[in-house]
Enzyme design. Structure first.
Site, short mmCIF file in Angstrom:
data_model
loop_
_atom_site.label_atom_id
_atom_site.label_comp_id
_atom_site.label_asym_id
_atom_site.label_seq_id
_atom_site.Cartn_x
_atom_site.Cartn_y
_atom_site.Cartn_z
N PRO A 84 -19.16 -9.81 0.51
CA PRO A 84 -19.11 -9.98 1.68
C PRO A 84 -17.99 -9.92 2.48
O PRO A 84 -16.77 -10.44 2.08
CB PRO A 84 -19.74 -11.21 1.78
N GLY A 88 -13.43 -14.42 2.67
CA GLY A 88 -12.43 -15.14 1.88
C GLY A 88 -12.47 -14.67 0.44
O GLY A 88 -11.60 -15.34 -0.54
N GLY A 90 -11.68 -11.54 -0.53
CA GLY A 90 -10.44 -10.58 -0.55
C GLY A 90 -11.28 -9.24 -0.63
O GLY A 90 -10.79 -8.03 -1.37
N SER A 92 -10.92 -6.94 1.88
CA SER A 92 -10.24 -6.07 2.28
C SER A 92 -9.27 -5.61 1.41
O SER A 92 -9.21 -4.52 1.24
CB SER A 92 -9.46 -6.62 3.60
N ALA A 93 -8.77 -6.47 0.48
CA ALA A 93 -7.61 -6.10 -0.51
C ALA A 93 -8.52 -5.19 -1.53
O ALA A 93 -7.95 -4.12 -2.01
CB ALA A 93 -7.10 -7.35 -1.22
N ALA A 94 -9.60 -5.56 -1.88
CA ALA A 94 -10.33 -4.88 -2.86
C ALA A 94 -10.91 -3.14 -2.20
O ALA A 94 -10.52 -2.21 -2.99
CB ALA A 94 -11.93 -5.33 -3.11
N ASP A 135 -3.97 -11.18 -2.66
CA ASP A 135 -5.21 -10.78 -2.80
C ASP A 135 -5.09 -9.35 -3.58
O ASP A 135 -5.82 -8.87 -4.31
CB ASP A 135 -6.01 -10.41 -1.52
C1 MEV Z 1 -6.47 -15.35 2.35
O1 MEV Z 1 -7.30 -14.64 1.17
C2 MEV Z 1 -5.52 -16.25 1.56
C3 MEV Z 1 -4.35 -16.80 2.52
O2 MEV Z 1 -3.49 -17.40 1.80
C4 MEV Z 1 -3.51 -15.54 3.30
C5 MEV Z 1 -2.80 -14.60 2.24
O3 MEV Z 1 -2.46 -15.16 1.15
O4 MEV Z 1 -2.44 -13.59 2.74
C6 MEV Z 1 -4.92 -17.65 3.57
#
Ligand code: MEV
Length: 304
Positions: A84, A88, A90, A92-94, A135
């Site tokens: 999703p 939170g 990840g 965008s990183a994936a 991430d």
């Molecule tokens: C976001 O997934 C995690 C944070 O710690 C930001 C980051 O590490 O870049 C809030």
């Protein structure tokens, strides 16, 4: 030629937000993945659940930046994800790491995994402002990892893969990492004397928690996750919905439950033994969350 790569999302056991201030975090790749399919083309096209665009920093900022930063020829990129968005986990990183992996292979760029993680981190920083390497690093390498940010490349230690049930509770409320990191930054600037010790305690979870992970002591890991949740709440990244899901998971027998990622909205993560996992899933659903039962994954970015 068409090249397809995938990369995993992640959960934080400990350390989000404090990791932006150089503190240690422990995170794990999970079995939810994003797939990027790339093909050299006569026109650059990016297709995802958000629509089809060319290079477009409003709709597809991360993928646009991937294409531009590698200076590749015109290309079509298709993104398909189980993760999703803005939750939170990840996402965008994936998407960045799967895209970089696919572009690297399609155009024979010869980047190593460490280089992919580094470029991915730079892209997240450019698009988001402040971003830790967590991430992008976990999505590239897979597994359960302790990460110490700092310098050009983070210091990391691969840990024993978490091998209990992982239940995610999604509030389905979009969470902007950039905004939440910014809010924490304001508090840090205003009250450094208060915020620095909070970040130091969060840092200590890595020290105390890593031996517990190595011993498979998830009851202990869960207790530390509960303390970490309280501290995330204390720095303003909690919400009534997130806490409702956290308490529902704990009351249903989870070893521990906390916000994962930036907070504000997005997800919580709970660890549970097999016997309790179904009840935790049910409790999250009964409290209005979308429950996802998953597990940790050793696989980072990979051809598919
Ligand atoms: C976001 O997934 C995690 C944070 O710690 C930001 C980051 O590490 O870049 C809030």
């Amino acid at each position: 030629m068409t090249t397809t790569y995938s990369a995993p999302g992640k959960i934080y056991l400990f350390g989000e937000h404090a990791v932006v201030y150089g503190k240690r975090a422990v995170a794990s790749a999970i079995n939810l993945r994003t797939v990027a399919t790339v093909r050299e083309s006569n026109q650059t096209r990016i297709t995802s659940s958000l629509g089809t665009t060319g290079i477009d920093y409003m709709v597809h900022p991360y993928i646009s930046r991937c294409i531009e930063s590698l200076s590749v020829p015109e290309v079509s990129v298709m993104i398909d994800s189980d993760i999703p968005v803005g939750s939170g986990l990840g996402s965008s990183a994936a998407a960045v790491i799967a895209t970089l992996g696919a572009l690297n292979s399609e155009f024979g760029l010869g980047m190593t995994r460490a280089e992919i993680a580094e470029v991915g981190h730079a892209i997240e920083r450019e698009v988001q402002g402040a971003a830790s390497p967590t991430d992008t690093f976990v999505s590239t390498m897979g597994g359960t990892i302790m990460i110490t940010p700092g310098g050009l490349s983070p210091v990391s230690a691969k840990l024993r893969l978490i091998d209990c049930d992982i239940v995610i509770g999604d509030t389905r409320e979009f969470s902007s990492t950039k905004e939440l990191v910014g809010n924490v930054g304001v508090l840090h600037e205003r009250y450094p004397t208060v915020m620095n010790p909070v970040f130091d305690i969060i840092d200590s979870f890595a020290e105390v928690g890593v031996p517990l992970i190595e011993n498979g002591d998830y009851r202990g890991v869960g207790e530390l996750m509960n303390i970490n949740h309280g501290l995330l709440d204390s720095i303003g990244v909690g919400s009534a919905k997130l806490s409702a899901l956290v308490y529902a998971a704990r009351d249903a027998g989870a070893w521990g439950a906390k916000i994962t990622g930036a907070g504000g909205g997005g997800c919580i993560v709970a660890l549970a033994d097999e016997a309790a996992a179904d009840s935790v899933v049910q409790a999250i659903a009964d409290s209005g969350g979308h429950a996802i039962a998953t597990s940790a994954s050793e696989e980072g970015v990979a051809a598919r």
